[in-house]
Motif scaffolding. Structure first.
Motif, PDB file in Angstrom:
ATOM      1  N   LEU A  36       5.397   6.238  -0.518  1.00 16.57           N
ATOM      2  CA  LEU A  36       5.895   6.570   0.811  1.00 16.57           C
ATOM      3  C   LEU A  36       7.154   5.767   1.133  1.00 16.57           C
ATOM      4  CD1 LEU A  36       2.546   6.439   2.875  1.00 16.57           C
ATOM      5  CD2 LEU A  36       3.511   8.371   1.610  1.00 16.57           C
ATOM      6  N   PHE A  37       8.048   6.375   1.913  1.00 17.68           N
ATOM      7  CA  PHE A  37       9.165   5.618   2.477  1.00 17.68           C
ATOM      8  C   PHE A  37       8.593   4.640   3.508  1.00 17.68           C
ATOM      9  CE2 PHE A  37      11.538   9.410   1.094  1.00 17.68           C
ATOM     10  CZ  PHE A  37      12.638   8.818   0.500  1.00 17.68           C
ATOM     11  N   ARG A  77       8.154   0.047   8.784  1.00 19.02           N
ATOM     12  CA  ARG A  77       6.698   0.145   8.944  1.00 19.02           C
ATOM     13  C   ARG A  77       6.059  -1.060   8.243  1.00 19.02           C
ATOM     14  NH1 ARG A  77       5.302   5.577  10.044  1.00 19.02           N
ATOM     15  NH2 ARG A  77       7.038   6.492  11.237  1.00 19.02           N
ATOM     16  N   ASP A  78       4.762  -1.304   8.528  1.00 18.84           N
ATOM     17  CA  ASP A  78       4.220  -2.620   8.164  1.00 18.84           C
ATOM     18  C   ASP A  78       2.897  -2.546   7.385  1.00 18.84           C
ATOM     19  OD1 ASP A  78       4.557  -5.342   8.091  1.00 18.84           O
ATOM     20  OD2 ASP A  78       3.798  -5.716  10.109  1.00 18.84           O
ATOM     21  N   PRO A  79       2.858  -1.843   6.259  1.00 18.78           N
ATOM     22  CA  PRO A  79       1.638  -1.850   5.445  1.00 18.78           C
ATOM     23  C   PRO A  79       1.441  -3.200   4.748  1.00 18.78           C
ATOM     24  CG  PRO A  79       3.377  -0.737   4.263  1.00 18.78           C
ATOM     25  CD  PRO A  79       3.919  -1.035   5.625  1.00 18.78           C
ATOM     26  N   GLU A 104       0.827  -1.209   0.000  1.00 18.63           N
ATOM     27  CA  GLU A 104       0.000   0.000   0.000  1.00 18.63           C
ATOM     28  C   GLU A 104       0.862   1.260   0.000  1.00 18.63           C
ATOM     29  OE1 GLU A 104      -2.209  -0.819   3.500  1.00 18.63           O
ATOM     30  OE2 GLU A 104      -3.647  -2.133   2.487  1.00 18.63           O
ATOM     31  N   TRP A 105       1.993   1.189   0.662  1.00 20.31           N
ATOM     32  CA  TRP A 105       2.848   2.379   0.723  1.00 20.31           C
ATOM     33  C   TRP A 105       3.714   2.518  -0.531  1.00 20.31           C
ATOM     34  CZ3 TRP A 105       4.907   3.942   6.216  1.00 20.31           C
ATOM     35  CH2 TRP A 105       3.813   4.188   7.043  1.00 20.31           C
ATOM     36  N   LEU A 145       6.917   9.192   5.190  1.00 17.81           N
ATOM     37  CA  LEU A 145       6.856  10.419   4.390  1.00 17.81           C
ATOM     38  C   LEU A 145       6.664  10.087   2.918  1.00 17.81           C
ATOM     39  CD1 LEU A 145       9.719  12.784   5.689  1.00 17.81           C
ATOM     40  CD2 LEU A 145       7.254  13.095   5.954  1.00 17.81           C
ATOM     41  N   ASN A 146       5.851  10.896   2.241  1.00 11.22           N
ATOM     42  CA  ASN A 146       5.787  10.823   0.787  1.00 11.22           C
ATOM     43  C   ASN A 146       7.141  11.275   0.230  1.00 11.22           C
ATOM     44  OD1 ASN A 146       5.305  12.350  -1.929  1.00 11.22           O
ATOM     45  ND2 ASN A 146       3.574  10.955  -1.723  1.00 11.22           N
ATOM     46  N   LYS A 147       7.620  10.569  -0.781  1.00 14.36           N
ATOM     47  CA  LYS A 147       8.962  10.878  -1.302  1.00 14.36           C
ATOM     48  C   LYS A 147       9.034  12.283  -1.892  1.00 14.36           C
ATOM     49  CE  LYS A 147       9.970   6.012  -1.815  1.00 14.36           C
ATOM     50  NZ  LYS A 147      10.064   4.833  -2.675  1.00 14.36           N
ATOM     51  N   ASP A 148       7.957  12.743  -2.507  1.00 15.45           N
ATOM     52  CA  ASP A 148       7.940  14.118  -3.030  1.00 15.45           C
ATOM     53  C   ASP A 148       7.940  15.130  -1.888  1.00 15.45           C
ATOM     54  OD1 ASP A 148       7.929  13.254  -5.687  1.00 15.45           O
ATOM     55  OD2 ASP A 148       5.739  13.135  -5.742  1.00 15.45           O
TER      56      ASP A 148
END
Length: 206
Positions: A20-21, A25-27, A14-15, A97-100
């Motif tokens: 997202l970085f 984390r565990d999506p 999902e990330w 965080l979103n990479k952008d």
């Protein structure tokens, strides 16, 4: 003796989809990620490959990928060892965080250095060199002996933890491994000699 080692990066998470970085984390997997994992299993089965043992990380997206691959191969219930030594690179303060957005906050050049240099970690996180230092001892002490005993072995893990293994197996330089992209759900099949050198390598195209 067939010394078989197969590496599979988890299916799309999902990330990944949200850019997202992720790190530790565990999506969960997306629907596409589930499809990629099942397709990887079907590809491996179609090649006549089977497994005696599987390894995965302590993170759900890799564990679910491993389970789906094995299900597709008719190997549900195969002994699977989970260990955080195979976790993704820890992105520290960048995680979530979103990479952008990260580029806007820290500057494009700085984020590029954190992502693409071998030995510069993001704040509170790991560099790829740190990840190699975590993954490689586990590979040498736990996974490689299984392969050399002739146990056909699957490793379902993450882009950077698998990069650590690819770097060693393919004898790549730090610069070479940073350029190497690993597609989600795309198996890499290695056959090793008795001295652990690679005698055959194939990328199964998803």
């Amino acid at each position: 003796m067939d010394r078989l080692l197969v590496l599979v990066r988890h299916g799309q998470s999902e990330w990944n989809l949200k850019n997202l970085f992720t790190g530790w984390r565990d999506p969960d997997l997306t629907e596409q990620g589930v499809t990629e994992a099942r397709r990887a299993g079907a590809l491996l089965a179609g090649e006549g490959i089977s497994f005696d043992l599987a390894y995965t990380s302590a993170l759900g997206r890799a564990q679910r990928t491993c389970k789906l691959v094995l299900e597709e191969m008719g190997l549900s219930g195969l002994k699977t060892i989970e260990d955080q030594a195979l976790n993704e690179r820890d992105y520290g303060d960048l995680s979530g965080l979103n990479k952008d957005d990260a580029r806007a906050k820290f500057g494009e050049e700085q984020v590029h250095v954190w992502r693409r240099s071998y030995d510069v970690p993001p704040p509170g996180g790991e560099s790829l060199r740190d990840t190699v230092a975590r993954v490689l001892p586990y590979f040498v002490q736990e996974i490689l002996p299984s392969v050399l005993r002739g146990e056909k072995t699957l490793v379902a893990a993450h882009g950077n933890s698998l990069r650590a293994l690819v770097m060693v197996l393919e004898k790549l330089s730090p610069a070479g491994i940073m350029k190497r992209e690993l597609a989600t759900g795309a198996p890499i099949v290695y056959r090793l000699g008795p001295d652990a050198t690679v005698i055959e390598k194939r990328d199964l195209i998803v």
